[in-house]
Every structure is written in C-alpha cells, then in structure tokens.
Write a protein that holds these residues in place. Structure first.
Motif, PDB file in Angstrom:
ATOM      1  N   SER A 129       1.097  -1.316  -0.218  1.00  0.00           N
ATOM      2  CA  SER A 129       0.198   0.506  -0.361  1.00  0.00           C
ATOM      3  C   SER A 129       0.744   1.502   0.412  1.00  0.00           C
ATOM      4  O   SER A 129       0.520   2.529  -0.135  1.00  0.00           O
ATOM      5  CB  SER A 129      -1.006   0.490   0.548  1.00  0.00           C
ATOM      6  OG  SER A 129       0.134   0.524   2.597  1.00  0.00           O
TER       7      SER A 129
ATOM      8  N   ASP B  73     -18.647   9.340  -0.258  1.00  0.00           N
ATOM      9  CA  ASP B  73     -16.969   9.621  -1.016  1.00  0.00           C
ATOM     10  C   ASP B  73     -16.846  10.024   1.548  1.00  0.00           C
ATOM     11  O   ASP B  73     -16.535  10.372   1.513  1.00  0.00           O
ATOM     12  CB  ASP B  73     -17.162  10.801  -0.908  1.00  0.00           C
ATOM     13  CG  ASP B  73     -15.603  11.390  -1.082  1.00  0.00           C
ATOM     14  OD1 ASP B  73     -14.447  10.170  -1.155  1.00  0.00           O
ATOM     15  OD2 ASP B  73     -15.368  11.935  -0.948  1.00  0.00           O
TER      16      ASP B  73
ATOM     17  N   THR C 178     -15.086   8.311   4.826  1.00  0.00           N
ATOM     18  CA  THR C 178     -14.201   7.675   5.067  1.00  0.00           C
ATOM     19  C   THR C 178     -13.709   8.009   6.737  1.00  0.00           C
ATOM     20  O   THR C 178     -14.558   7.928   7.546  1.00  0.00           O
ATOM     21  CB  THR C 178     -13.003   9.188   5.308  1.00  0.00           C
ATOM     22  OG1 THR C 178     -13.471  10.432   5.814  1.00  0.00           O
ATOM     23  CG2 THR C 178     -12.556   9.267   3.443  1.00  0.00           C
TER      24      THR C 178
ATOM     25  N   ARG D 199     -10.971   5.035   2.611  1.00  0.00           N
ATOM     26  CA  ARG D 199     -11.926   6.046   1.656  1.00  0.00           C
ATOM     27  C   ARG D 199     -13.245   4.646   0.830  1.00  0.00           C
ATOM     28  O   ARG D 199     -12.848   4.273   0.044  1.00  0.00           O
ATOM     29  CB  ARG D 199     -11.449   6.818   1.220  1.00  0.00           C
ATOM     30  CG  ARG D 199     -12.605   7.594   0.394  1.00  0.00           C
ATOM     31  CD  ARG D 199     -12.058   9.061  -0.802  1.00  0.00           C
ATOM     32  NE  ARG D 199     -11.009   9.267  -0.003  1.00  0.00           N
ATOM     33  CZ  ARG D 199     -11.209  10.643   0.512  1.00  0.00           C
ATOM     34  NH1 ARG D 199     -12.303  10.679   0.703  1.00  0.00           N
ATOM     35  NH2 ARG D 199     -10.298  11.051   1.726  1.00  0.00           N
TER      36      ARG D 199
ATOM     37  N   ARG E 170     -16.517   4.791  -1.703  1.00  0.00           N
ATOM     38  CA  ARG E 170     -16.372   5.681  -2.201  1.00  0.00           C
ATOM     39  C   ARG E 170     -18.166   4.914  -2.960  1.00  0.00           C
ATOM     40  O   ARG E 170     -18.317   3.580  -2.522  1.00  0.00           O
ATOM     41  CB  ARG E 170     -16.199   5.636  -3.911  1.00  0.00           C
ATOM     42  CG  ARG E 170     -14.068   6.696  -3.063  1.00  0.00           C
ATOM     43  CD  ARG E 170     -13.570   6.410  -3.968  1.00  0.00           C
ATOM     44  NE  ARG E 170     -12.442   4.973  -4.278  1.00  0.00           N
ATOM     45  CZ  ARG E 170     -11.541   5.142  -3.881  1.00  0.00           C
ATOM     46  NH1 ARG E 170     -10.809   5.611  -2.603  1.00  0.00           N
ATOM     47  NH2 ARG E 170     -11.035   3.653  -4.476  1.00  0.00           N
TER      48      ARG E 170
ATOM     49  N   ASP F 100      -6.463   4.911   1.769  1.00  0.00           N
ATOM     50  CA  ASP F 100      -6.262   6.252   0.907  1.00  0.00           C
ATOM     51  C   ASP F 100      -4.739   6.242   1.449  1.00  0.00           C
ATOM     52  O   ASP F 100      -4.471   6.652   2.504  1.00  0.00           O
ATOM     53  CB  ASP F 100      -6.887   7.523   1.332  1.00  0.00           C
ATOM     54  CG  ASP F 100      -7.010   8.681   0.970  1.00  0.00           C
ATOM     55  OD1 ASP F 100      -6.486   9.801   0.806  1.00  0.00           O
ATOM     56  OD2 ASP F 100      -8.100   9.288  -0.140  1.00  0.00           O
TER      57      ASP F 100
ATOM     58  N   THR G 241      -3.735   9.055   1.434  1.00  0.00           N
ATOM     59  CA  THR G 241      -2.990  10.672   2.557  1.00  0.00           C
ATOM     60  C   THR G 241      -3.153  10.165   4.401  1.00  0.00           C
ATOM     61  O   THR G 241      -3.894   9.830   4.870  1.00  0.00           O
ATOM     62  CB  THR G 241      -4.734  11.827   2.397  1.00  0.00           C
ATOM     63  OG1 THR G 241      -4.898  12.091   1.262  1.00  0.00           O
ATOM     64  CG2 THR G 241      -4.887  12.929   2.580  1.00  0.00           C
TER      65      THR G 241
ATOM     66  N   THR H  56      -9.620  14.444   9.568  1.00  0.00           N
ATOM     67  CA  THR H  56      -9.772  14.231   8.040  1.00  0.00           C
ATOM     68  C   THR H  56     -11.330  13.748   7.882  1.00  0.00           C
ATOM     69  O   THR H  56     -11.829  13.189   6.719  1.00  0.00           O
ATOM     70  CB  THR H  56      -8.758  13.517   7.708  1.00  0.00           C
ATOM     71  OG1 THR H  56      -7.663  14.513   7.940  1.00  0.00           O
ATOM     72  CG2 THR H  56      -8.563  12.939   6.485  1.00  0.00           C
TER      73      THR H  56
END
Length: 265
Positions: free
Chosen positions: A9, A186, A188, A203, A205, A212, A214, A220
């Motif tokens: 990942s 969307d 998280t 995340r 979807r 993700d 990030t 967040t």
C-alpha cells in the motif's frame, strides 16, 4: 525469503521478517495447545474447537507452501495438498510444528520478489509469507482467547498486520462477499494507534473502497477509531468488538457500524 521495509500500500513502517515471524508465531501456538484439551470451543471462531483451529492453521501453512513451490501464475483450481495429518488429535501439536518447518524450507528456497499469482494486492511470492504470518498469528490468538489468555502481539507486527488487512480487503470478495457492501458517498474512516503515530485512512466511494494514501489528521475522517496497534489488529479481524472500552471512537457511528458489519475477513 526476506521482507521489504514497506507494504504494497506504500505505507512505510518498521520492517518485519515474515518467515521468521511465522516460525515464532507457530512455536507460540504449539506451546499454547500442546497440553490443552483440543475439544475446547473457540469463541472467536464459532463452531470450532482447538483441534479445528490447529488443523486449519497447519493446512493453510502447507497449502501456501505448495503454492509457493509451484510458482503458480493463475488461481489454483484445487486446494488439495498432502497434509500428512496424524490419525490421532494427540499428534496435532507436533504436526503443526512440522507444518512450520515445511513453510520455513519453502521460504528459504523462494525469492520473495518472484512474480506470481496471489489473491491480494501484491502479486509476488512475498505476499504468501506475509499472509501466512497473519493467518498463524490470529489463530494463535484465537487459541489463547479460548483458553482464557490475553494475546500478546508485537507492536511492529501488529502495525504490519493492520496495513496488510486494509490493503487486501477490497480484493477479498471471492471469499468474504459482504465486503462488496463497503461503499459510500465519499466517506472516510481513520484507524489510529494510541501507542505510536501510525494511522490509516480508508475511503468509501459509491463504486468501491480502499486505503487513501493521505495521512489522516484529527479532523480528516468522518469516523475515527483509536487503540493500541495490537488491539486494532484484533479489531479489524473481528476478535474484539468496536464497542469495547478498549477503543475510543468519534464521528459517524452509523458508518463505523456499517464497516464492522461488512468487513469480516
């Protein structure tokens, strides 16, 4: 066979020598069940006894080893392998120990970077050593829980295990069909360790879900779960309930309930 210092990942963490860890986890498993009543029920694997748990783990180790030795390039059509399972359950602990020797010999003869089929995200031989580690570790923990013991899990191994689980989960629908329900507009979810600064952001979807890259911050995610690395590993594998006082969480509780109802592996 050795391991790299990062997961498929792309998240970097303390390196784990997967083959060595498989041997260590199997040794702990063997020591746990050697003098135990193998008819003991395993609450974290409903309907199973310790004998079932040992047989499953040794069988997985031997099948994964056969897959590695065959250098398979496509999904195997059969899971049949010569298990050499003893007739009497009294020999199961020794048989499990021998299964780890079969695995160790296979790892030693296999280049971890060899391209080959795997059901998960990492299409290399190293996938199978990593997967074998967490199959063995979780079932060792199951055995300990069945015997009233609290599993101890090395922190770096737990972090690697959480990463491995979350990276592979989107590809597990062939044997965990509820995973296909893990979708959302969307949304998280963050998993954060309280005994370090490791964190993962998943995340959801409308069409799929996944890790993700990030790094999640305090604000967040739509929902966040916090716990030690060891407890989070047991959580994602369903060995601890997310409502346990072991964890703290904030944000969308319905989202968390949806995740844990469909992420069984």
């Amino acid at each position: 066979m050795t391991t790299s210092d990062h997961s498929v990942s792309g998240r970097f963490h303390t390196p784990v020598d997967h083959p060595t860890a498989v041997a260590a986890e199997t040794a702990r498993f063997v020591a746990t069940v050697k003098n135990a009543d193998l008819a003991t029920p395993v609450p974290t694997c409903p309907g199973w006894t310790l004998a079932d748990l040992v047989k499953h783990t040794g069988s997985v180790q031997r099948w994964f080893s056969a897959v590695l030795r065959a250098r398979v390039q496509e999904r195997p059509r059969t899971r049949e392998v010569d298990l050499r399972l003893p007739d009497q359950e009294s020999g199961y602990a020794e048989w499990l120990d021998e299964s780890a020797t079969v695995a160790a010999d296979t790892f030693a003869a296999t280049d971890p970077n060899l391209p080959m089929w795997a059901w998960g995200a990492d299409q290399h031989a190293r996938f199978w050593a990593r997967r074998m580690l967490f199959e063995t570790l979780l079932h060792r923990a199951d055995a300990e829980i069945a015997l009233g013991l609290r599993p101890a899990i090395d922190r770096s191994v737990a972090v690697d295990g959480i990463d491995e689980f979350l990276a592979n989960l989107p590809l597990a629908t062939s044997f965990a069909p509820k995973v296909a329900n893990l979708r959302g507009p969307d949304k998280t979810i963050a998993f954060r360790t309280t005994d370090g600064d490791d964190a993962w952001l998943v995340r959801l979807r409308p069409d799929d879900f996944g890790l993700d890259m990030t790094r999640p911050t305090a604000d967040t995610a739509d929902a966040t779960v916090r716990g030690t690395a060891a407890d989070l590993l047991l959580l994602v594998y369903g060995r601890l309930p997310h409502a346990s006082e072991t964890f703290t969480h904030e944000g969308d509780e319905h989202l968390l309930a949806h995740w844990f109802a469909n992420s069984a592996f």
